[in-house]
Design a protein around this motif. Structure first.
Motif, PDB file in Angstrom:
ATOM      1  N   GLY A 150       0.692  -1.181  -0.082  1.00 35.55           N
ATOM      2  CA  GLY A 150       0.037  -0.029  -0.234  1.00 35.55           C
ATOM      3  C   GLY A 150       0.928   1.200  -0.029  1.00 35.55           C
ATOM      4  N   CYS A 151       2.059   1.050  -0.367  1.00 38.46           N
ATOM      5  CA  CYS A 151       2.945   2.307  -0.230  1.00 38.46           C
ATOM      6  C   CYS A 151       2.470   3.300  -1.246  1.00 38.46           C
ATOM      7  N   ILE A 152       1.937   3.288  -2.272  1.00 39.21           N
ATOM      8  CA  ILE A 152       1.547   4.413  -3.192  1.00 39.21           C
ATOM      9  C   ILE A 152       0.318   4.963  -2.633  1.00 39.21           C
ATOM     10  N   ARG A 153      -0.239   4.680  -1.656  1.00 38.66           N
ATOM     11  CA  ARG A 153      -1.351   5.461  -1.212  1.00 38.66           C
ATOM     12  C   ARG A 153      -0.920   6.616  -0.227  1.00 38.66           C
ATOM     13  N   CYS A 154       0.235   6.308   0.271  1.00 39.77           N
ATOM     14  CA  CYS A 154       0.770   7.578   1.120  1.00 39.77           C
ATOM     15  C   CYS A 154       1.947   8.313   0.477  1.00 39.77           C
ATOM     16  N   HIS A 155       2.652   7.438  -0.591  1.00 43.60           N
ATOM     17  CA  HIS A 155       4.024   8.214  -1.199  1.00 43.60           C
ATOM     18  C   HIS A 155       3.894   8.280  -2.622  1.00 43.60           C
ATOM     19  N   THR A 156       4.390   9.319  -3.024  1.00 43.23           N
ATOM     20  CA  THR A 156       4.563   9.571  -4.397  1.00 43.23           C
ATOM     21  C   THR A 156       5.990   9.212  -4.995  1.00 43.23           C
ATOM     22  N   ILE A 164       0.621  11.798   1.629  1.00 39.00           N
ATOM     23  CA  ILE A 164       0.439  11.586   3.121  1.00 39.00           C
ATOM     24  C   ILE A 164       2.143  11.477   3.620  1.00 39.00           C
ATOM     25  N   GLY A 165       2.697  10.687   3.074  1.00 42.02           N
ATOM     26  CA  GLY A 165       4.315  10.721   3.513  1.00 42.02           C
ATOM     27  C   GLY A 165       5.117  11.437   2.562  1.00 42.02           C
ATOM     28  N   PRO A 166       6.567  11.380   2.716  1.00 45.01           N
ATOM     29  CA  PRO A 166       7.322  12.100   1.967  1.00 45.01           C
ATOM     30  C   PRO A 166       7.401  11.612   0.476  1.00 45.01           C
ATOM     31  N   TRP A 170      12.511  11.937  -4.214  1.00 49.88           N
ATOM     32  CA  TRP A 170      13.368  12.875  -3.456  1.00 49.88           C
ATOM     33  C   TRP A 170      14.176  12.061  -2.572  1.00 49.88           C
ATOM     34  N   LEU A 171      13.607  11.223  -1.711  1.00 50.45           N
ATOM     35  CA  LEU A 171      14.257  10.565  -0.666  1.00 50.45           C
ATOM     36  C   LEU A 171      15.412   9.610  -1.442  1.00 50.45           C
ATOM     37  N   ARG A 172      15.306   9.197  -2.808  1.00 48.37           N
ATOM     38  CA  ARG A 172      16.147   8.267  -3.377  1.00 48.37           C
ATOM     39  C   ARG A 172      17.631   8.924  -3.325  1.00 48.37           C
ATOM     40  N   SER A 183      13.638   2.036   7.162  1.00 44.22           N
ATOM     41  CA  SER A 183      12.544   2.730   7.310  1.00 44.22           C
ATOM     42  C   SER A 183      11.116   1.869   6.756  1.00 44.22           C
ATOM     43  N   ILE A 184      11.622   0.663   6.169  1.00 47.38           N
ATOM     44  CA  ILE A 184      10.419  -0.017   5.718  1.00 47.38           C
ATOM     45  C   ILE A 184      10.278  -1.156   6.884  1.00 47.38           C
ATOM     46  N   ILE A 185      11.408  -1.669   7.424  1.00 48.70           N
ATOM     47  CA  ILE A 185      11.040  -2.585   8.638  1.00 48.70           C
ATOM     48  C   ILE A 185      10.922  -1.940   9.799  1.00 48.70           C
ATOM     49  N   SER A 189      12.047   3.933  13.628  1.00 49.29           N
ATOM     50  CA  SER A 189      13.470   4.228  13.917  1.00 49.29           C
ATOM     51  C   SER A 189      13.899   5.699  13.738  1.00 49.29           C
ATOM     52  N   SER A 190      13.521   6.156  12.621  1.00 47.52           N
ATOM     53  CA  SER A 190      13.656   7.674  12.400  1.00 47.52           C
ATOM     54  C   SER A 190      12.588   8.056  11.727  1.00 47.52           C
ATOM     55  N   ILE A 191      12.159   9.264  11.881  1.00 44.46           N
ATOM     56  CA  ILE A 191      10.859   9.993  11.267  1.00 44.46           C
ATOM     57  C   ILE A 191      11.398  11.200  10.308  1.00 44.46           C
ATOM     58  N   ALA A 192      11.053  11.243   9.160  1.00 42.54           N
ATOM     59  CA  ALA A 192      11.345  12.051   8.101  1.00 42.54           C
ATOM     60  C   ALA A 192      10.811  13.400   8.743  1.00 42.54           C
ATOM     61  N   THR A 193      11.723  14.418   8.521  1.00 41.37           N
ATOM     62  CA  THR A 193      11.713  15.720   8.847  1.00 41.37           C
ATOM     63  C   THR A 193      10.386  16.363   8.188  1.00 41.37           C
ATOM     64  N   PRO A 245       3.197   7.775  16.654  1.00 42.14           N
ATOM     65  CA  PRO A 245       4.247   7.069  16.003  1.00 42.14           C
ATOM     66  C   PRO A 245       3.879   7.313  14.542  1.00 42.14           C
ATOM     67  N   SER A 246       4.997   6.820  13.826  1.00 45.35           N
ATOM     68  CA  SER A 246       4.849   6.969  12.371  1.00 45.35           C
ATOM     69  C   SER A 246       3.514   6.150  11.702  1.00 45.35           C
ATOM     70  N   PRO A 247       2.770   6.712  10.998  1.00 46.29           N
ATOM     71  CA  PRO A 247       1.714   6.072  10.390  1.00 46.29           C
ATOM     72  C   PRO A 247       2.009   4.948   9.695  1.00 46.29           C
ATOM     73  N   MET A 248       3.244   4.684   9.211  1.00 49.75           N
ATOM     74  CA  MET A 248       3.893   3.613   8.379  1.00 49.75           C
ATOM     75  C   MET A 248       3.479   2.184   9.101  1.00 49.75           C
ATOM     76  N   PRO A 249       2.728   1.367   8.223  1.00 46.28           N
ATOM     77  CA  PRO A 249       2.280   0.107   9.144  1.00 46.28           C
ATOM     78  C   PRO A 249       3.715  -0.315   9.722  1.00 46.28           C
ATOM     79  N   HIS A 251       4.552  -3.432  10.281  1.00 47.86           N
ATOM     80  CA  HIS A 251       4.668  -4.906  10.311  1.00 47.86           C
ATOM     81  C   HIS A 251       5.155  -5.250   8.877  1.00 47.86           C
ATOM     82  N   PHE A 252       5.570  -4.464   7.999  1.00 47.07           N
ATOM     83  CA  PHE A 252       5.867  -4.849   6.666  1.00 47.07           C
ATOM     84  C   PHE A 252       7.153  -5.881   6.611  1.00 47.07           C
ATOM     85  N   GLY A 253       8.095  -5.993   7.802  1.00 41.32           N
ATOM     86  CA  GLY A 253       8.930  -7.128   7.645  1.00 41.32           C
ATOM     87  C   GLY A 253       8.328  -8.321   7.790  1.00 41.32           C
TER      88      GLY A 253
HETATM   89  C1  HEC Z   1      -0.079   5.175   6.076  1.00 42.03           C
HETATM   90  C2  HEC Z   1       0.473   5.909   5.246  1.00 42.03           C
HETATM   91  C3  HEC Z   1       1.881   5.091   4.661  1.00 42.03           C
HETATM   92  C4  HEC Z   1       1.952   3.684   4.287  1.00 42.03           C
HETATM   93  C5  HEC Z   1       0.945   2.679   3.613  1.00 42.03           C
HETATM   94  C6  HEC Z   1       3.428   3.913   3.843  1.00 42.03           C
HETATM   95  N1  HEC Z   1       4.279   5.027   4.184  1.00 42.03           N
HETATM   96 FE1  HEC Z   1       6.206   5.307   4.019  1.00 42.03          FE
HETATM   97  N2  HEC Z   1       5.781   7.054   5.422  1.00 42.03           N
HETATM   98  C7  HEC Z   1       4.836   7.423   5.735  1.00 42.03           C
HETATM   99  C8  HEC Z   1       4.920   8.741   6.564  1.00 42.03           C
HETATM  100  C9  HEC Z   1       3.870   9.661   7.033  1.00 42.03           C
HETATM  101  C10 HEC Z   1       6.428   8.916   6.533  1.00 42.03           C
HETATM  102  C11 HEC Z   1       7.133  10.000   7.290  1.00 42.03           C
HETATM  103  C12 HEC Z   1       7.148   9.503   8.892  1.00 42.03           C
HETATM  104  C13 HEC Z   1       8.396   8.585   8.821  1.00 42.03           C
HETATM  105  O1  HEC Z   1       9.564   8.798   8.666  1.00 42.03           O
HETATM  106  O2  HEC Z   1       8.159   7.316   9.352  1.00 42.03           O
HETATM  107  C14 HEC Z   1       6.949   7.712   5.693  1.00 42.03           C
HETATM  108  C15 HEC Z   1       8.302   7.553   5.568  1.00 42.03           C
HETATM  109  C16 HEC Z   1       8.840   6.599   4.606  1.00 42.03           C
HETATM  110  C17 HEC Z   1      10.265   6.449   4.212  1.00 42.03           C
HETATM  111  C18 HEC Z   1      11.139   7.606   4.873  1.00 42.03           C
HETATM  112  C19 HEC Z   1      11.587   7.564   6.254  1.00 42.03           C
HETATM  113  C20 HEC Z   1      12.457   8.706   6.756  1.00 42.03           C
HETATM  114  O3  HEC Z   1      13.192   8.313   7.822  1.00 42.03           O
HETATM  115  O4  HEC Z   1      13.051   9.579   5.941  1.00 42.03           O
HETATM  116  C21 HEC Z   1      10.372   5.616   3.449  1.00 42.03           C
HETATM  117  C22 HEC Z   1      11.547   5.113   2.691  1.00 42.03           C
HETATM  118  C23 HEC Z   1       8.984   4.972   3.357  1.00 42.03           C
HETATM  119  N3  HEC Z   1       8.318   5.488   3.995  1.00 42.03           N
HETATM  120  C24 HEC Z   1       8.968   3.874   2.515  1.00 42.03           C
HETATM  121  C25 HEC Z   1       7.415   3.368   2.397  1.00 42.03           C
HETATM  122  C26 HEC Z   1       7.238   1.896   1.905  1.00 42.03           C
HETATM  123  C27 HEC Z   1       8.327   1.254   0.844  1.00 42.03           C
HETATM  124  C28 HEC Z   1       5.878   1.595   2.053  1.00 42.03           C
HETATM  125  C29 HEC Z   1       5.306   0.484   1.374  1.00 42.03           C
HETATM  126  C30 HEC Z   1       5.897  -1.115   1.838  1.00 42.03           C
HETATM  127  C31 HEC Z   1       5.608   2.695   2.809  1.00 42.03           C
HETATM  128  N4  HEC Z   1       6.487   3.449   2.781  1.00 42.03           N
HETATM  129  C32 HEC Z   1       4.149   2.731   3.056  1.00 42.03           C
HETATM  130  C33 HEC Z   1       3.440   6.850   5.454  1.00 42.03           C
HETATM  131  C34 HEC Z   1       3.158   5.679   4.804  1.00 42.03           C
END
Ligand code: HEC
Length: 272
Positions: A150-156, A164-166, A170-172, A183-185, A189-193, A245-249, A251-253
């Motif tokens: 579901g990455c694409i729902r939150c990331h471009t 919703i996320g960065p 650009w992060l590349r 940041s996936i597993i 551990s770190s939150i994007a600024t 906490p980060s909304p990143m699920p 449990h991807f690991g």
């Molecule tokens: C619910 C929305 C959501 C989903 C789904 C999601 N992300 Fe994120 N992601 C975020 C947000 C918000 C941040 C910024 C906060 C943080 O750093 O955790 C982020 C941060 C990141 C970062 C950068 C972290 C940093 O420290 O700069 C990476 C890389 C990333 N996501 C990859 C992924 C990938 C790959 C997936 C799919 C497997 C994914 N994300 C799914 C919301 C999401």
């Protein structure tokens, strides 16, 4: 605080529902193109000095090779791994091939490695084989279509996806492979600024939770993690602000297999 945490969990649950409703499974990056088994001496020569892609196919063939000598060849690769002489880009292929053999010495070595990793405090160590060697194109499919991700729902990426996320294009340039994997597993551990999450209680009793996507001295904007809707509130109207906490699920690991994770790391680090 409890209500707010619940609010956040409810939002995450809703998101999971939406993601699974829109997602379709990406085709598995299989080893179907590895071809029929070759004589062991030939497989050994490929593993010795073949290109990475050729070694990967040889390992896939060895996983189900009818010749019992295949076990010895894989055991020899274990020695190379231990000696630091096995390229990281084929670690995962090697462990997968060894796990498919029914050989006591290979099983014992894998078990020993698992045991060592289980003791390690470093959450990343169990995923080291996902750092290099992935397939960027398969990673793009995981990113864009795999429901469990579901990455694409939150990331471009490259102009497409949620905000919703960065933006990961650009992060590349800003993160190395280890940071991307981490940041996936282990998203907390770190939150994007500029992407910290918070729960707000307003003086009128209303609650809002999401990513604080913009903040100035007298107002801030919260992006909902469910629908990406932005709400701007005056700082003066906020009664309480609690970091979330980060909304990143988290449990991807566990939800994605190691191949999918390796492909994702490749896609985010290098493109497809
Ligand atoms: C619910 C929305 C959501 C989903 C789904 C999601 N992300 Fe994120 N992601 C975020 C947000 C918000 C941040 C910024 C906060 C943080 O750093 O955790 C982020 C941060 C990141 C970062 C950068 C972290 C940093 O420290 O700069 C990476 C890389 C990333 N996501 C990859 C992924 C990938 C790959 C997936 C799919 C497997 C994914 N994300 C799914 C919301 C999401």
């Amino acid at each position: 605080m409890k209500t707010l945490t619940r609010l956040h969990s409810a939002a995450l649950a809703a998101l999971a529902l939406i993601t699974s409703a829109v997602g379709q499974s990406a085709p598995a990056a299989g080893n179907t193109d590895a071809g029929p088994p070759r004589p062991i001496a030939e497989e050994a020569a490929v593993l010795e000095k073949g290109r990475i892609s050729a070694r990967r196919r040889a390992l896939a063939r060895l996983a189900t090779h009818p010749d019992p000598e295949a076990d010895k060849l894989l055991l020899a690769q274990f020695d190379r791994y231990r000696a630091g002489d096995l390229p990281p880009a084929i670690w995962l292929d090697f462990f997968e091939a060894a796990a498919k053999r029914n050989h006591p010495a290979l099983k014992a070595m894998l078990a020993e490695r698992e045991e060592m990793l289980a003791k390690s405090r470093d959450a990343l160590s169990r995923f080291r084989e996902c750092l290099e060697g992935g397939d960027g194109e398969a990673g793009r499919l995981v990113f864009a279509t795999k429901a469990e991700a579901g990455c694409i729902r939150c990331h471009t990426v490259s102009g497409e996806g949620g905000k919703i996320g960065p933006d990961l294009t650009w992060l590349r340039n800003a993160m190395d492979r280890t940071q991307i994997l981490e940041s996936i597993i282990a998203p907390n551990s770190s939150i994007a600024t500029g992407f910290a999450s918070a729960a707000l209680t307003l003086k009128n009793g209303e609650s809002i939770a999401g990513v604080v996507s913009h903040e100035s001295a007298d107002e801030l904007t919260v992006t909902s993690i469910v629908d990406g809707k932005k709400t701007t509130v005056k700082t003066a109207d906020i009664a309480q602000r609690t970091p979330l906490p980060s909304p990143m699920p988290p449990h991807f690991g566990a939800a994605l297999d190691k191949r999918a994770i390796r492909d994702l790391v490749e896609f985010i680090a290098a493109g497809d």
